[in-house]
Motif scaffolding. Structure first.
Motif, PDB file in Angstrom:
ATOM      1  N   PHE A 244      31.718  16.746  62.245  1.00 41.68           N
ATOM      2  CA  PHE A 244      32.786  15.761  62.096  1.00 41.68           C
ATOM      3  C   PHE A 244      33.308  15.369  63.475  1.00 41.68           C
ATOM      4  O   PHE A 244      33.627  16.235  64.299  1.00 41.68           O
ATOM      5  N   VAL A 245      33.430  14.070  63.692  1.00 45.99           N
ATOM      6  CA  VAL A 245      34.133  13.536  64.859  1.00 45.99           C
ATOM      7  C   VAL A 245      35.333  12.763  64.330  1.00 45.99           C
ATOM      8  O   VAL A 245      35.173  11.782  63.597  1.00 45.99           O
ATOM      9  N   ASN A 246      36.529  13.208  64.673  1.00 50.36           N
ATOM     10  CA  ASN A 246      37.735  12.588  64.144  1.00 50.36           C
ATOM     11  C   ASN A 246      38.388  11.647  65.150  1.00 50.36           C
ATOM     12  O   ASN A 246      38.537  11.973  66.326  1.00 50.36           O
ATOM     13  N   ILE A 247      38.820  10.485  64.618  1.00 53.85           N
ATOM     14  CA  ILE A 247      39.584   9.512  65.392  1.00 53.85           C
ATOM     15  C   ILE A 247      41.019   9.441  64.884  1.00 53.85           C
ATOM     16  O   ILE A 247      41.959   9.227  65.643  1.00 53.85           O
ATOM     17  N   THR A 248      41.192   9.636  63.593  1.00 57.02           N
ATOM     18  CA  THR A 248      42.469   9.409  62.916  1.00 57.02           C
ATOM     19  C   THR A 248      43.629  10.141  63.579  1.00 57.02           C
ATOM     20  O   THR A 248      43.518  11.318  63.927  1.00 57.02           O
TER      21      THR A 248
END
Length: 321
Positions: free
Chosen positions: A117-121
């Motif tokens: 997972f790569v999160n931006i939020t």
């Protein structure tokens, strides 16, 4: 040859630009798009496939629901509501973001996902932590963009001041992706010289408070004119995806879990880390000076306050359900 598949959850301003940037970089073979707004999703997917002829490599954009993301190598979480940032505070997105990932992540994991997972939020560090908790994945497989974009803003400011290309020096922002971050000036490196040595050699004097302000508040300059950020954050997310898929072993400042580094445990925060095919391969513990260690402690306090807010929201939501 193995097909490189990236999923993007949330195809708004940022998610759509991540999808486009990945295509223009030529680093993914298939990009799966997922969003609750069906008409928007269909439009974005069609537009992106129209652009494929102008991309360096063939890429297929497809619409997918959450369970269909199970075989992705990487999933980029870009859900959110930029309207909640109109008070220029990323923490205002907290409730909406926490409740959205609480619904999304279990469905993805129940389908059998075991990628990265790569999160931006936003709030980025907190939501990255929640994704890690909800997914149960190893610490190496969950990371956020964190201070990667903020570091680019710092490099932008330093480039303007020095006239140097940003590739001529190493400069990171560390801490929270938000107001609680800072420049570890003792760690800046200009061709082998630290900031003090560089100032002496070049006969310049950094206006450190102004540069810090540009790095921390730079995003709001963008938001104030068009009420969203797109290119910078999409570039940051795509760079992380490329670094993982190409096993670049590149040191990037991003939101990663600390397990004893900087004297902290079970906390996601923006610090430099080695990124490769397994995700976060090593967290780099910078030898901060005394003043910088004190600043880092303030960052930790702020993050822990938000972590408690998130836990309360999740518990309240469960009780209402």
């Amino acid at each position: 040859m193995e097909k490189r598949v990236v999923g993007i959850v949330g195809v708004g301003h940022v998610g759509a630009h991540v999808a486009y940037t990945l295509g223009m970089m030529g680093v993914a073979d298939e990009i799966l798009l997922c969003d609750i707004k069906e008409k928007k999703l269909i439009s974005e997917c069609n537009d992106l496939n129209d652009a494929v002829s102008f991309m360096p490599n063939r890429v297929l954009y497809k619409i997918a629901d959450l369970p269909e993301l199970r075989d992705c190598d990487i999933i980029v979480n870009a859900v959110g509501d930029i309207e909640l940032c109109r008070n220029f505070n990323r923490d205002d997105e907290l409730k909406n973001s926490v409740l959205q990932v609480a619904k999304i992540i279990p469905r993805i994991m129940d389908a059998g996902f075991n990628g990265i997972f790569v999160n931006i939020t936003n709030p980025c560090d907190l939501i990255t932590c929640e994704i890690a908790s909800l997914s149960g994945l190893p610490r190496s497989q969950v990371l956020g963009t964190g201070t990667l974009l903020d570091s680019a803003r710092l490099q932008h400011a330093l480039s303007d001041v020095t006239g140097l290309d940003s590739r001529s020096f190493n400069a990171y922002m560390i801490g929270q992706h938000g107001d609680h971050q800072f420049i570890p000036w003792s760690m800046l490196n200009f061709g082998g010289m630290d900031a003090d040595q560089f100032e002496t050699a070049r006969g310049v004097k950094f206006q450190r408070d102004i540069i810090h302000e540009r790095a921390v508040k730079g995003g709001w300059i963008t938001v104030s004119g068009k009420w969203c950020t797109e290119y910078g954050i999409a570039g940051a997310a795509a760079a992380l995806v490329r670094t993982i898929l190409h096993d670049e072993k590149r040191i990037l400042p991003c939101s990663v879990e600390l397990d004893g580094e900087y004297g902290q445990h079970d906390l996601f925060v923006g610090v430099p880390a080695v990124i490769g095919k397994d995700g976060v391969e090593k967290v780099i513990e910078l030898p901060l000076n005394e003043e910088e260690r004190a600043r880092f402690s303030e960052v930790v306090k702020a993050l822990k306050v938000n972590m408690e807010k998130a836990r309360t929201l999740i518990l309240e939501n469960k009780e209402e359900a």
